[in-house]
Design a protein around this motif. Structure first.
Motif, PDB file in Angstrom:
ATOM      1  N   PHE A 203       0.833  -1.206   0.000  1.00  0.00           N
ATOM      2  CA  PHE A 203       0.000   0.000   0.000  1.00  0.00           C
ATOM      3  C   PHE A 203       0.866   1.253   0.000  1.00  0.00           C
ATOM      4  CE2 PHE A 203      -2.255   3.387   2.216  1.00  0.00           C
ATOM      5  CZ  PHE A 203      -3.430   3.462   1.472  1.00  0.00           C
ATOM      6  N   ASP A 204       1.879   1.271   0.856  1.00  0.00           N
ATOM      7  CA  ASP A 204       2.743   2.458   0.954  1.00  0.00           C
ATOM      8  C   ASP A 204       3.457   2.746  -0.364  1.00  0.00           C
ATOM      9  OD1 ASP A 204       2.012   2.831   3.575  1.00  0.00           O
ATOM     10  OD2 ASP A 204       3.780   1.832   4.425  1.00  0.00           O
ATOM     11  N   LYS A 205       3.926   1.686  -1.040  1.00  0.00           N
ATOM     12  CA  LYS A 205       4.614   1.880  -2.321  1.00  0.00           C
ATOM     13  C   LYS A 205       3.674   2.492  -3.360  1.00  0.00           C
ATOM     14  CE  LYS A 205       7.883  -1.958  -1.761  1.00  0.00           C
ATOM     15  NZ  LYS A 205       8.248  -3.328  -2.227  1.00  0.00           N
ATOM     16  N   LEU A 206       2.444   1.992  -3.409  1.00  0.00           N
ATOM     17  CA  LEU A 206       1.492   2.514  -4.388  1.00  0.00           C
ATOM     18  C   LEU A 206       1.098   3.949  -4.074  1.00  0.00           C
ATOM     19  CD1 LEU A 206      -0.846  -0.564  -4.987  1.00  0.00           C
ATOM     20  CD2 LEU A 206       0.751   0.451  -6.596  1.00  0.00           C
ATOM     21  N   ILE A 207       0.894   4.256  -2.799  1.00  0.00           N
ATOM     22  CA  ILE A 207       0.533   5.620  -2.418  1.00  0.00           C
ATOM     23  C   ILE A 207       1.654   6.593  -2.770  1.00  0.00           C
ATOM     24  CG2 ILE A 207       0.245   7.129  -0.411  1.00  0.00           C
ATOM     25  CD1 ILE A 207      -2.329   5.871  -1.290  1.00  0.00           C
ATOM     26  N   THR A 208       2.893   6.185  -2.535  1.00  0.00           N
ATOM     27  CA  THR A 208       4.036   7.047  -2.869  1.00  0.00           C
ATOM     28  C   THR A 208       4.061   7.347  -4.360  1.00  0.00           C
ATOM     29  OG1 THR A 208       5.351   6.162  -1.034  1.00  0.00           O
ATOM     30  CG2 THR A 208       6.545   7.235  -2.824  1.00  0.00           C
ATOM     31  N   GLU A 209       3.847   6.330  -5.191  1.00  0.00           N
ATOM     32  CA  GLU A 209       3.812   6.533  -6.644  1.00  0.00           C
ATOM     33  C   GLU A 209       2.644   7.439  -7.035  1.00  0.00           C
ATOM     34  OE1 GLU A 209       5.976   5.664  -8.744  1.00  0.00           O
ATOM     35  OE2 GLU A 209       7.051   3.898  -8.031  1.00  0.00           O
ATOM     36  N   LEU A 210       1.493   7.223  -6.412  1.00  0.00           N
ATOM     37  CA  LEU A 210       0.310   8.011  -6.738  1.00  0.00           C
ATOM     38  C   LEU A 210       0.490   9.474  -6.322  1.00  0.00           C
ATOM     39  CD1 LEU A 210      -2.489   7.839  -7.969  1.00  0.00           C
ATOM     40  CD2 LEU A 210      -3.383   7.087  -5.764  1.00  0.00           C
ATOM     41  N   GLN A 211       1.154   9.701  -5.185  1.00  0.00           N
ATOM     42  CA  GLN A 211       1.384  11.066  -4.721  1.00  0.00           C
ATOM     43  C   GLN A 211       2.376  11.816  -5.601  1.00  0.00           C
ATOM     44  OE1 GLN A 211       2.436  10.283  -0.613  1.00  0.00           O
ATOM     45  NE2 GLN A 211       0.386  10.855   0.098  1.00  0.00           N
TER      46      GLN A 211
ATOM     47  N   SER B 195      -4.418  11.300  -0.152  1.00  0.00           N
ATOM     48  CA  SER B 195      -4.181  10.950   1.247  1.00  0.00           C
ATOM     49  C   SER B 195      -3.429   9.628   1.352  1.00  0.00           C
ATOM     50  CB  SER B 195      -5.524  10.828   1.974  1.00  0.00           C
ATOM     51  OG  SER B 195      -5.342  10.284   3.270  1.00  0.00           O
ATOM     52  N   ASP B 196      -2.570   9.545   2.362  1.00  0.00           N
ATOM     53  CA  ASP B 196      -1.831   8.296   2.577  1.00  0.00           C
ATOM     54  C   ASP B 196      -2.515   7.413   3.616  1.00  0.00           C
ATOM     55  OD1 ASP B 196      -1.358   9.704   4.871  1.00  0.00           O
ATOM     56  OD2 ASP B 196       0.839   9.666   4.725  1.00  0.00           O
ATOM     57  N   THR B 197      -3.768   7.729   3.940  1.00  0.00           N
ATOM     58  CA  THR B 197      -4.542   6.919   4.884  1.00  0.00           C
ATOM     59  C   THR B 197      -5.167   5.729   4.166  1.00  0.00           C
ATOM     60  OG1 THR B 197      -5.056   8.875   6.230  1.00  0.00           O
ATOM     61  CG2 THR B 197      -6.450   6.919   6.533  1.00  0.00           C
ATOM     62  N   TYR B 198      -4.994   4.554   4.731  1.00  0.00           N
ATOM     63  CA  TYR B 198      -5.598   3.365   4.119  1.00  0.00           C
ATOM     64  C   TYR B 198      -7.111   3.401   4.296  1.00  0.00           C
ATOM     65  CZ  TYR B 198      -7.160  -1.411   3.416  1.00  0.00           C
ATOM     66  OH  TYR B 198      -7.855  -2.521   2.979  1.00  0.00           O
ATOM     67  N   ASN B 199      -7.846   3.238   3.186  1.00  0.00           N
ATOM     68  CA  ASN B 199      -9.307   3.137   3.271  1.00  0.00           C
ATOM     69  C   ASN B 199      -9.855   2.134   2.256  1.00  0.00           C
ATOM     70  OD1 ASN B 199      -8.862   4.622   0.978  1.00  0.00           O
ATOM     71  ND2 ASN B 199     -10.325   6.251   1.445  1.00  0.00           N
ATOM     72  N   GLY B 200      -9.088   1.059   2.034  1.00  0.00           N
ATOM     73  CA  GLY B 200      -9.579  -0.026   1.194  1.00  0.00           C
ATOM     74  C   GLY B 200      -8.829  -0.164  -0.118  1.00  0.00           C
ATOM     75  N   TRP B 201      -8.626  -1.426  -0.538  1.00  0.00           N
ATOM     76  CA  TRP B 201      -7.961  -1.689  -1.816  1.00  0.00           C
ATOM     77  C   TRP B 201      -8.830  -1.233  -2.986  1.00  0.00           C
ATOM     78  CZ3 TRP B 201      -3.043  -2.607  -1.377  1.00  0.00           C
ATOM     79  CH2 TRP B 201      -2.553  -3.264  -0.242  1.00  0.00           C
ATOM     80  N   GLY B 202     -10.141  -1.330  -2.819  1.00  0.00           N
ATOM     81  CA  GLY B 202     -11.030  -0.863  -3.873  1.00  0.00           C
ATOM     82  C   GLY B 202     -10.920   0.643  -4.072  1.00  0.00           C
TER      83      GLY B 202
END
Length: 205
Positions: free
Chosen positions: A123-131, A138-145
């Motif tokens: 999750f962290d790797k994907l959020i970093t790429e998305l940011q 947001s870097d808060t987890y709220n579901g894979w969907g």
């Protein structure tokens, strides 16, 4: 031929012509049905769809769950193929996947307390790429969907990035299904993805 099969007048006339030429009508019907359902041009995608159809034909305990698992496995194989150098620019067909999986724990999806260390790292790797594309994400987890939906919302900038396909793969692999996926729907979706890929490749020539 099944007498309960209701054909239109034109289809009946075609079968008559096939019979006049000495052809096997059932062979034509079988081929026509398969061509409507499975990918037509890309051998890997054809193989995934045929494997799914063969598995669905077997009677197993908890058949609905087994068919769902086989459908998801076929879609995972197809997404892995796309990630491996067969990217598509339009997100329209990929967005159809969102209909089958929960968006967040509030809708029955995987909660943050269910995540493993490996899940958190993914999750962290994907959020970093998305940011890198949208710093406001947001870097808060709220579901894979929800993560997959955010990636698809930024698809114009991400379609040629491998990690964008990882977001979809993680949703299929890690998130709870929201509704049952009929194997036929999975085959038709991959067939549409094949059409989209080939159309985009043709436009690039």
């Amino acid at each position: 031929m099944n007498k309960n099969l209701i054909l239109g007048l034109q289809a009946k006339n075609v079968l008559k012509m096939i019979k006049q030429l000495g052809g096997q009508r059932l062979d034509y019907i079988n081929d026509a049905i398969l061509k409507e359902v499975i990918p037509s041009y890309i051998p890997q995608l054809q193989g995934y769809a045929i494997c799914l159809i063969d598995r669905v034909g077997h009677q197993t305990p908890n058949k609905e769950l087994a068919d769902q698992a086989a459908s998801i496995e076929m879609l995972l194989d197809s997404l892995a193929w796309m990630k491996n150098g067969h990217h598509i620019q339009s997100p329209d067909n990929l967005k159809m996947l969102l209909n089958y999986f929960c968006r967040s724990s509030w809708s029955g999806g995987v909660g943050i307390d269910e995540l493993t260390t490996s899940d958190c790292n993914d999750f962290d790797k994907l959020i970093t790429e998305l940011q890198n594309v949208d710093p406001n994400v947001s870097d808060t987890y709220n579901g894979w969907g929800n993560l997959a939906a955010r990636v698809l919302d930024h698809w114009d900038n991400l379609w040629d990035c491998d990690f964008a396909y990882d977001a979809l793969i993680y949703m299929l692999r890690k998130e709870h299904p929201q509704k049952y996926m009929i194997p036929l729907e999975a085959c038709l979706l991959v067939k549409d993805l094949e059409k989209q890929y080939l159309l985009e490749q043709a436009n690039l020539m």
